[in-house]
Write a protein that holds these residues in place. Structure first.
Motif, short mmCIF file in Angstrom:
data_model
loop_
_atom_site.label_atom_id
_atom_site.label_comp_id
_atom_site.label_asym_id
_atom_site.label_seq_id
_atom_site.Cartn_x
_atom_site.Cartn_y
_atom_site.Cartn_z
N LEU A 64 2.82 13.65 -18.33
CA LEU A 64 2.20 14.46 -17.27
C LEU A 64 2.82 14.14 -15.92
N ILE A 65 3.27 15.18 -15.23
CA ILE A 65 3.76 15.07 -13.86
C ILE A 65 2.84 15.90 -12.98
N PHE A 66 2.34 15.26 -11.93
CA PHE A 66 1.36 15.93 -11.08
C PHE A 66 1.82 15.89 -9.63
N ASP A 67 2.01 17.05 -9.05
CA ASP A 67 2.50 17.19 -7.68
C ASP A 67 3.74 16.33 -7.45
N GLY A 68 4.65 16.39 -8.42
CA GLY A 68 5.91 15.68 -8.31
C GLY A 68 5.87 14.22 -8.69
N VAL A 69 4.72 13.71 -9.11
CA VAL A 69 4.56 12.30 -9.43
C VAL A 69 4.25 12.14 -10.92
N LYS A 70 4.96 11.24 -11.58
CA LYS A 70 4.65 10.92 -12.97
C LYS A 70 3.28 10.26 -13.00
N ALA A 71 2.33 10.88 -13.66
CA ALA A 71 0.93 10.45 -13.57
C ALA A 71 0.72 9.03 -14.09
N PHE A 72 1.40 8.68 -15.16
CA PHE A 72 1.29 7.33 -15.72
C PHE A 72 2.60 6.59 -15.42
N ASN A 73 2.53 5.70 -14.43
CA ASN A 73 3.72 4.97 -14.02
C ASN A 73 3.30 3.55 -13.67
N PRO A 74 4.24 2.63 -13.53
CA PRO A 74 3.87 1.22 -13.28
C PRO A 74 3.04 1.00 -12.03
N LYS A 75 3.09 1.93 -11.07
CA LYS A 75 2.33 1.78 -9.83
C LYS A 75 1.03 2.59 -9.81
N SER A 76 0.73 3.25 -10.92
CA SER A 76 -0.50 4.06 -10.97
C SER A 76 -1.68 3.17 -11.36
N GLN A 77 -1.98 2.23 -10.46
CA GLN A 77 -2.99 1.21 -10.77
C GLN A 77 -4.32 1.81 -11.21
N PHE A 78 -4.85 1.27 -12.29
CA PHE A 78 -6.22 1.51 -12.75
C PHE A 78 -6.43 2.90 -13.36
N VAL A 79 -5.38 3.72 -13.49
CA VAL A 79 -5.59 5.12 -13.86
C VAL A 79 -6.23 5.26 -15.23
N GLU A 80 -5.83 4.43 -16.21
CA GLU A 80 -6.36 4.59 -17.56
C GLU A 80 -7.88 4.38 -17.57
N GLY A 81 -8.33 3.32 -16.93
CA GLY A 81 -9.76 3.05 -16.90
C GLY A 81 -10.53 4.10 -16.13
N LYS A 82 -9.95 4.59 -15.04
CA LYS A 82 -10.62 5.62 -14.25
C LYS A 82 -10.78 6.91 -15.04
N LEU A 83 -9.78 7.23 -15.87
CA LEU A 83 -9.89 8.42 -16.72
C LEU A 83 -11.00 8.26 -17.76
N ILE A 84 -11.10 7.10 -18.37
CA ILE A 84 -12.16 6.87 -19.35
C ILE A 84 -13.53 7.02 -18.69
N ASN A 85 -13.69 6.47 -17.52
CA ASN A 85 -14.96 6.55 -16.80
C ASN A 85 -15.28 7.99 -16.41
N ALA A 86 -14.33 8.64 -15.74
CA ALA A 86 -14.60 9.98 -15.21
C ALA A 86 -14.73 11.02 -16.32
N PHE A 87 -13.86 10.98 -17.31
CA PHE A 87 -13.93 11.98 -18.38
C PHE A 87 -15.18 11.82 -19.22
N SER A 88 -15.61 10.59 -19.46
CA SER A 88 -16.84 10.40 -20.23
C SER A 88 -18.03 11.01 -19.48
N TYR A 89 -18.08 10.82 -18.17
CA TYR A 89 -19.17 11.41 -17.39
C TYR A 89 -19.05 12.93 -17.39
N LEU B 182 -17.73 15.00 -19.58
CA LEU B 182 -18.09 15.62 -20.85
C LEU B 182 -19.59 15.56 -21.12
N LEU B 183 -20.23 14.48 -20.72
CA LEU B 183 -21.66 14.32 -20.99
C LEU B 183 -22.53 15.09 -20.01
N ASN B 184 -21.96 15.59 -18.92
CA ASN B 184 -22.78 16.24 -17.90
C ASN B 184 -22.34 17.65 -17.55
#
Length: 593
Positions: free
Chosen positions: A35-60, A62-64
């Motif tokens: 995934l590239i978003f607005d010219g930035v590779k979404a998952f990259n070594p400097k994309s701190q915390f993104v995996e955990g933030k996706l799990i948190n936000a997507f779970s909320y 889908l449930l709401n």
């Protein structure tokens, strides 16, 4: 920017905030690591915390979310299961990312969906990654090269591990005790958290930490201790003192922008939930919070980019929140608003209230208020001034290593869109620098006698610095041979700054320089005054300088959280054999309704 409309917090969350998380769900599912978003590779070594933030936000999300039918809902949960399989293989988990992931997983467990959506293999991978052991020294459980708010992160990680049944050892209480011990050691009776080990960095995190801890405690089913509630009450007092129509939050220190706004939201919402505010304060907290939430949609979310915007079209942020983190920022800022909404919703019926004109209490807020953080090694405080329709935050702290000489921590009055500084900049602004053959000096810490006065027509803040700071090293080095006295005056549509360097050991030979950045344009220089034909700042006046010039800001520089500076007014003069070195400046701005 005054936001209009009569939406409730319910409306804002359901119609504006939650759908923006959903914008990213299918792109992550379809592209995953590509995934590239607005010219930035979404998952990259400097994309701190993104995996955990996706799990948190997507779970909320889908449930709401009310999906059109049951089949679409089932399909989305199946997609999420595959997203989780992908995220579990990523190695970029750390601190906040770990905590966010655990919050999302525990949310699924509460909904009896954890084992249904997460395969045993994926769960095993997540368990191996989601722990606090890399955050602390295992010999004594002290933090490893982290600001002290990370004790709160360690507490949250340990507590959610306990709730998930991944740990039967109560490390969460150990980390909470360590946080409280630190606060008592370096702030004492004032109960604000120094971000450093006694250097005196009191910023957004110092105000926010009792809210973060209180929320984690409440959300994990524990009782909030009385001393944390007292801390929360004091933080809420600062937040209420800066309440404003624009929805602007904390305006000084590092890592602000939207996080300066959401910090206020987090503090006020949990303060309402824990009943530490009066009924009038609750009403003000709600109305202010509504405006902060509306600002997300009207300002922070760039509808052209279809993303939160902290980096483009003249905006800038610090290196910590660089654009490599764009996907994670689109998850965490909305989730902070959602968490705050849930505190309002579960505590009172305030969430169903529409936005109204600020209650009469708004007009009763003191025009000037000093909040003491600490009195160890000089006073550490923040002064809040309400002048005309602007709210200024004036910090008297020490940014500590490595921030002591950066503009966001300098003792200048900051108000969004009036006096705002470029993140990470070491260019002194609104404070004149004294450059000798030895070093460049500024009055940056060890403040004494910070006094405030208020009359019907003006507010005044005076302070002294017994030893100025040399600024060309990584850590502050104090020079007691030079002292400084400063003063700020606030009148209707006007801010003035005065300063005087004084040599304690003979006359000074140096250069005095001052920079005043402005968002306005079309300047005209008339003697010691610079007039601007377009913009909020109408005039800048300098005194005590031989040379005054106006320089256009290059397109790549001068970016602040709320936009780009257009020009910088520079003043300079040679100081020759002088014991006293005085200067002053004045900023005249146009009031808005």
């Amino acid at each position: 920017m005054i936001i209009t409309g009569n939406k409730t917090i319910d409306d804002i969350i359901k119609q504006e905030i939650l759908p923006k998380i959903g914008l990213f769900f299918n792109p992550v599912y379809e592209k995953k690591g590509e995934l590239i978003f607005d010219g930035v590779k979404a998952f990259n070594p400097k994309s701190q915390f993104v995996e955990g933030k996706l799990i948190n936000a997507f779970s909320y999300y889908l449930l709401n979310t009310d999906f059109p039918n049951e089949q679409i809902k089932i399909e989305n949960f199946q997609k999420f299961s595959q997203i989780l399989d992908f995220l579990a293989t990523q190695d970029n988990y750390a601190t906040w990312g770990i905590l966010n992931a655990l919050i999302g997983l525990e949310r699924l467990q509460k909904a009896d969906l954890l084992t249904e959506l997460v395969s045993p293999e994926t769960l095993a991978l997540l368990k191996a990654r989601l722990h606090w052991r890399d955050l602390v020294d295992l010999s004594d459980l002290s933090l490893i090269d982290r600001p002290t708010n990370y004790y709160g992160v360690a507490f949250g990680i340990a507590r959610y591990q306990e709730l998930l049944g991944w740990s039967d050892e109560e490390y969460s209480q150990i980390f909470l005790d360590k946080l409280m011990k630190h606060i008592r050691s370096y702030s004492g009776e004032f109960m604000f958290m120094d971000e450093t080990i006694g250097e005196g960095r009191f910023d957004r995190y110092s105000i926010l930490i009792p809210a973060e801890i209180s929320a984690l405690i409440v959300e994990t089913g524990l009782e909030v201790p009385a001393d944390i509630k007292e801390m929360l009450k004091r933080s809420a007092g600062i937040c209420l003192a800066i309440a404003n129509e624009e929805g602007d939050g904390i305006s000084y220190g590092r890592s602000i922008g939207p996080y300066g706004d959401t910090a206020v939201l987090e503090v006020l919402s949990i303060a309402v939930a824990l009943e530490v505010l009066t009924s009038a304060e609750k009403e003000l907290a709600l109305q202010y919070s509504l405006r902060i939430m509306e600002k997300y949609d009207s300002f922070w979310f760039d509808h052209e980019m279809q993303s939160i915007n902290m980096w483009e079209h003249g905006r800038g942020t610090d290196g910590y929140r660089n654009k490599n983190r764009i996907l994670g920022e689109n998850m965490s800022v909305p989730m902070q608003m959602i968490n705050s909404y849930n505190h309002f919703k579960h505590a009172t019926t305030l969430a169903e209230r529409e936005k109204q004109p600020f209650a009469s209490e708004f007009a009763q807020i003191s025009p000037i208020q000093k909040n003491i953080y600490s009195q160890q090694e000089g006073e550490k405080s923040v002064v809040i001034v309400r002048s005309s329709n602007q709210v200024f935050m004036l910090p008297f702290i020490n940014g500590g290593t490595p921030y002591y000489n950066t503009a966001p921590y300098m003792s200048i009055p900051m108000a969004n869109r009036v006096i705002e500084v470029a993140p990470d900049s070491k260019q002194p602004v609104f404070l004149a620098a004294l450059k000798t053959k030895e070093d460049t000096y500024l009055p940056l810490s060890k403040f004494a006698e910070v006094t405030v006065e208020s009359t019907e027509k003006q507010q005044e803040v005076s302070y002294q610095v017994a030893a100025v700071s040399a600024t060309e090293s990584d850590e502050p080095v104090f020079n007691a041979a030079i002292s400084f006295k400063g003063k700020y005056l606030f009148k209707q549509g006007e801010v003035r700054g005065e300063g005087c360097y004084e040599s304690q050991e003979g006359a000074l030979t140096a250069e005095l320089t001052l920079a005043i950045p402005v968002f306005s344009s079309q300047p005209t220089v008339r003697g010691n005054r610079v007039q601007f034909a377009d913009g909020l700042i109408r005039q800048v006046m300098l005194e005590g300088f031989d040379n005054i010039e106006v320089v256009a800001v290059p397109i790549s520089e001068g970016k602040t959280a709320h936009g780009q500076h257009q020009f910088v007014v520079h003043g300079s003069r040679r100081v020759k054999n002088e014991v006293l070195c005085k200067y002053s400046w004045a900023l005249f701005y146009q009031e808005t309704n």
